[in-house]
Every structure is written in C-alpha cells, then in structure tokens.
Design an enzyme around this catalytic site. Structure first.
Site, PDB file in Angstrom:
ATOM      1  N   CYS A 123      -1.228  10.346 -14.811  1.00 13.59           N
ATOM      2  CA  CYS A 123      -1.925  10.911 -13.650  1.00 13.59           C
ATOM      3  C   CYS A 123      -0.900  11.268 -12.583  1.00 13.59           C
ATOM      4  CB  CYS A 123      -2.956   9.925 -13.096  1.00 13.59           C
ATOM      5  SG  CYS A 123      -4.277  10.771 -12.191  1.00 13.59           S
ATOM      6  N   CYS A 133      -5.394  13.551  -8.020  1.00  6.82           N
ATOM      7  CA  CYS A 133      -5.104  13.516  -9.454  1.00  6.82           C
ATOM      8  C   CYS A 133      -4.777  14.896 -10.013  1.00  6.82           C
ATOM      9  CB  CYS A 133      -6.278  12.887 -10.194  1.00  6.82           C
ATOM     10  SG  CYS A 133      -6.622  11.204  -9.619  1.00  6.82           S
ATOM     11  N   LYS A 202     -14.964   8.676 -16.478  1.00  7.97           N
ATOM     12  CA  LYS A 202     -14.406   7.913 -15.367  1.00  7.97           C
ATOM     13  C   LYS A 202     -15.209   8.237 -14.116  1.00  7.97           C
ATOM     14  CE  LYS A 202     -10.116   7.248 -12.772  1.00  7.97           C
ATOM     15  NZ  LYS A 202      -8.688   7.581 -12.698  1.00  7.97           N
ATOM     16  N   ARG A 212      -5.920   0.816  -5.710  1.00  8.95           N
ATOM     17  CA  ARG A 212      -5.284   1.776  -4.800  1.00  8.95           C
ATOM     18  C   ARG A 212      -4.416   1.061  -3.768  1.00  8.95           C
ATOM     19  NH1 ARG A 212     -10.502   5.856  -4.447  1.00  8.95           N
ATOM     20  NH2 ARG A 212     -10.499   6.303  -6.694  1.00  8.95           N
ATOM     21  N   ARG A 224     -12.274  11.466  -4.413  1.00  6.30           N
ATOM     22  CA  ARG A 224     -12.137  11.940  -5.788  1.00  6.30           C
ATOM     23  C   ARG A 224     -13.473  12.411  -6.378  1.00  6.30           C
ATOM     24  NH1 ARG A 224      -7.034  10.145  -5.943  1.00  6.30           N
ATOM     25  NH2 ARG A 224      -6.515   7.917  -6.075  1.00  6.30           N
ATOM     26  N   LYS A 255     -15.112   3.900 -17.722  1.00  5.76           N
ATOM     27  CA  LYS A 255     -14.488   3.156 -16.619  1.00  5.76           C
ATOM     28  C   LYS A 255     -15.282   3.371 -15.341  1.00  5.76           C
ATOM     29  CE  LYS A 255     -10.366   3.366 -13.812  1.00  5.76           C
ATOM     30  NZ  LYS A 255      -9.289   4.180 -13.399  1.00  5.76           N
ATOM     31  N   SER A 282      -9.967  -3.006 -11.258  1.00  5.26           N
ATOM     32  CA  SER A 282      -9.430  -3.908 -10.235  1.00  5.26           C
ATOM     33  C   SER A 282     -10.509  -4.584  -9.392  1.00  5.26           C
ATOM     34  CB  SER A 282      -8.460  -3.139  -9.338  1.00  5.26           C
ATOM     35  OG  SER A 282      -9.101  -2.015  -8.747  1.00  5.26           O
TER      36      SER A 282
HETATM   37  C1  PBG Z   1      -5.452   6.870 -11.759  1.00  5.86           C
HETATM   38  C2  PBG Z   1      -6.054   5.547 -12.073  1.00  5.86           C
HETATM   39  C3  PBG Z   1      -6.805   4.738 -11.219  1.00  5.86           C
HETATM   40  C4  PBG Z   1      -7.134   3.592 -11.933  1.00  5.86           C
HETATM   41  C5  PBG Z   1      -6.594   3.734 -13.199  1.00  5.86           C
HETATM   42  N1  PBG Z   1      -5.946   4.963 -13.269  1.00  5.86           N
HETATM   43  C6  PBG Z   1      -7.119   4.917  -9.792  1.00  5.86           C
HETATM   44  C7  PBG Z   1      -8.089   5.921  -9.332  1.00  5.86           C
HETATM   45  O1  PBG Z   1      -8.666   6.686 -10.105  1.00  5.86           O
HETATM   46  O2  PBG Z   1      -8.233   5.969  -8.119  1.00  5.86           O
HETATM   47  C8  PBG Z   1      -7.948   2.449 -11.400  1.00  5.86           C
HETATM   48  C9  PBG Z   1      -7.907   1.183 -12.191  1.00  5.86           C
HETATM   49  C10 PBG Z   1      -8.438  -0.006 -11.493  1.00  5.86           C
HETATM   50  O3  PBG Z   1      -9.120   0.074 -10.443  1.00  5.86           O
HETATM   51  O4  PBG Z   1      -8.166  -1.101 -11.986  1.00  5.86           O
HETATM   52  N2  PBG Z   1      -4.073   6.863 -11.932  1.00  5.86           N
END
Ligand code: PBG
Length: 336
Positions: A123, A133, A202, A212, A224, A255, A282
């Site tokens: 990404c 992204c 996603k 983040r 996003r 996700k 997360s």
């Molecule tokens: C984008 C990415 C994100 C996560 C994984 N890949 C962040 C987003 O989309 O803002 C989030 C994973 C998580 O919250 O554990 N590089």
C-alpha cells in the site's frame, strides 16, 4: 415408556473429552499470521501506546530475534508493515530497493530461507505525506484519488517487494484493478510463483485506529470512504471478491474480522474453493487488551472464543496481533 425429553443434545456436552471429540471447529497454529511493524528510524523495539504488547521493530537483528522467538513458538507466517523515515506524494520509499520493507524482507529471508512465509502489505498510505492508499490529484481545494495512475505505483511496489524476496504480496489499497496490475507486473518479471493475497473485502472501519497510530498513516485530509467499503454493505463483498478472483488473486481476505463474521460466511459460501483470510485488526485487538488490562475480561478465553468464531464463520487463516499468544494457549489446551 419413553420419558420426556427423548432427545438430549446435552449428552454431547457431557464432559470435555466428549466436547473435544465432536467439536466442529479447531484452531491450529498454522492458521495464524503474525503482523509485524518495522520502523526505519529506530534501533530498539518500541511499544505501541494504543496496542499494549505490540512493538515496532528496527530492520536489524532485533527484528530477526523476534522472528526467531516467534518461529520457535510455532509461527510460520508473518505479514510486514513498513514505517519509512521519508514520505512524499508518490510513496517513493515504498519501492526503494533499500526501503525499510525491502531491507526487512531481505534480512528475514537471509536468516530463515523457506522456513517462514513472508507476506508484505502492499500500500502507499504509510509512505505518502497525504496518507492515502493511492496518488492524489488536487483541484481547487478538492482532491481525488487517481485510481489508474495509482495502479502503476502499486505494481512498482509489489515488484520491488518480490525482488526483495517476499513470498506473498498483499495489496490493501482497494484500488479497482490493483490485483491484475500486480499480477501482470509480477508475471512480466518472471515472478509467476509469487502469490497474491488480496484485501478484497476491506471496510472503511474505525477499527483501524490503533494501526494508524502505530504506522503514522492517518490520512492528512479526508478519509478512506471513497475506496474502502461501506460497513452497511454485505452483498457488495461478493462483487469485490469475484473481481479479485478474475484478476488473479490466490487468497481472498475480509477485514475487519470479528465485526464482519456475516461477511466472512457469505464470501466463503459463495467462493468455497478460494482460501479466505480474515484480519482481526488493531482496534479489535486493543478492545480486548484494554478490557483485559482492567481485569474486566479473561483475555485467553476471550481471544480463543473470538478467533475460533472467526474460523467457524469460514476463515481458513487469521491475521492477528494475538498470534503468538494463541499458539501458546493452544499448546496449553483450549478452555472450551
Ligand atoms: C493499509 C492497511 C491498514 C491496515 C492494514 N493495511 C490501514 C488502513 O487501511 O487504514 C489496518 C490493520 C489494522 O488495523 O490492524 N496499509
């Protein structure tokens, strides 16, 4: 004379041995993928404030030691996230061959060869000053994400990750056509054996908040929602999954996971022949952790119940910050 009740489902729950014998779903250590944050500007691991127990690692022997400990514990698959020192509008450090992720992949592959699967998140958000992204076009105070120009950058990043030695590329941008752009770039360079695990489904989720913080990747403006999916939609997941299959994805992903069990089930039922990953993200980690730290929940049982539910819903593999703990807990014996 038959006494009521004649049918007694409780017989199958009589004791732990019977329950284990008939259990439909079992979590295995090789279902788990461990996410690791790698930060270019540090020399020692540093704990992430909003994710107690999770650290950022420098791309050096400290990282190798952590992977070694995880490997000895039973982890066989990791997904890497890079935190570069330098950001610009076009994510140039994401495809730098000495970039943080390329260096991390190389040192891990040098030490572990084929003993561990290295997945790279593909990404631009951690690598761009705007934190989106894809590439941004500005127009009279408005902005748009330029989908098709972004594809060229995503292909470049994927290729450079493959050159560094990644086994699986995981595009997470939700740009239309990104899987095909990456597949073409990899095949064109002879990397036809590198897998693509697409973040196909996603959602634009608040649950990515702690990530983040961890990766300093909050968008500098806007959000996003113009590319990640609307949490109100489930059937749209089938369209996204189908397109990624047509574009050449080997593994699909939903996700977040815990908040989207219905979507995991839907995608698995429609495309059972494709391995499905689920990302326990997360925020999902931090919520359990916070309750556990406060003594409000039994962490071990909560995590095993939730991750088993994610598997029961249809996930074949689970990406989770709890991966190392789960492996330990499975060895001790599950509490059900
Ligand atoms: C984008 C990415 C994100 C996560 C994984 N890949 C962040 C987003 O989309 O803002 C989030 C994973 C998580 O919250 O554990 N590089």
């Amino acid at each position: 004379m038959v006494t009521f009740p004649f049918l007694r489902p409780r017989r199958l729950r009589k004791n732990k041995l019977v329950r284990d014998l008939v259990a439909e779903t079992t979590l295995f250590q090789d279902d788990l993928v461990l996410p690791i944050f790698i930060k270019e500007s540090i020399n020692e691991p540093e704990q992430i404030t909003s994710m107690p127990g999770v650290y950022r690692y420098p791309p050096n022997d400290k990282l190798v030691n952590y992977v070694q400990d995880s490997y000895e514990n039973g982890i066989r698959s990791i997904i890497l996230f890079g935190i570069p020192s330098y950001k610009d509008e076009i994510a140039s450090s994401a495809y730098d061959k000495n970039g943080v992720i390329q260096r991390a992949v190389k040192i891990i592959k040098d030490s572990f060869k084929d003993k561990i699967i290295v997945i790279t998140d593909e990404c631009t958000d951690e690598y761009t000053s705007h934190g989106h992204c894809g590439l941004v076009n500005y127009n009279n105070g408005c902005y748009v994400i330029d989908n098709d120009e972004s594809l060229k950058i995503h292909a470049k990043i994927a290729l450079s990750q493959a050159e560094a030695g990644a086994d699986i590329i995981a595009p997470s941008s939700m740009m239309d056509g990104v899987v095909k752009a990456i597949r073409d770039a990899l095949d064109g360079a002879g990397y036809n054996d590198i897998l693509i695990m697409s973040y196909s489904v996603k959602y634009a989720s608040i649950m990515y908040g702690p990530f983040r913080d961890a990766a300093y990747s909050k968008p500098a403006f806007g959000d996003r929602r113009g590319y990640q999916m609307d949490p109100r939609n489930a059937f749209e997941a089938l369209k996204e999954a189908r397109l990624d299959i047509e574009e050449g994805a080997d593994i699909l992903m939903v996700k977040p996971a815990h908040t989207y069990l219905d979507v995991i089930r839907l995608v698995k039922d429609h495309f059972p022949e494709y391995p499905l990953a689920a990302y326990h993200v997360s925020g999902e980690y931090s919520m359990i952790k916070a309750a556990a730290i406060n003594g409000w929940i039994d962490e071990r049982t909560a995590v095993l119940e939730i991750t088993t539910a994610i598997k029961r819903a249809g996930a074949d593999l689970i990406i989770t910050y709890y991966a190392n703990d789960i492996v330990r807990w499975i060895k001790e014996g599950v509490p059900f």
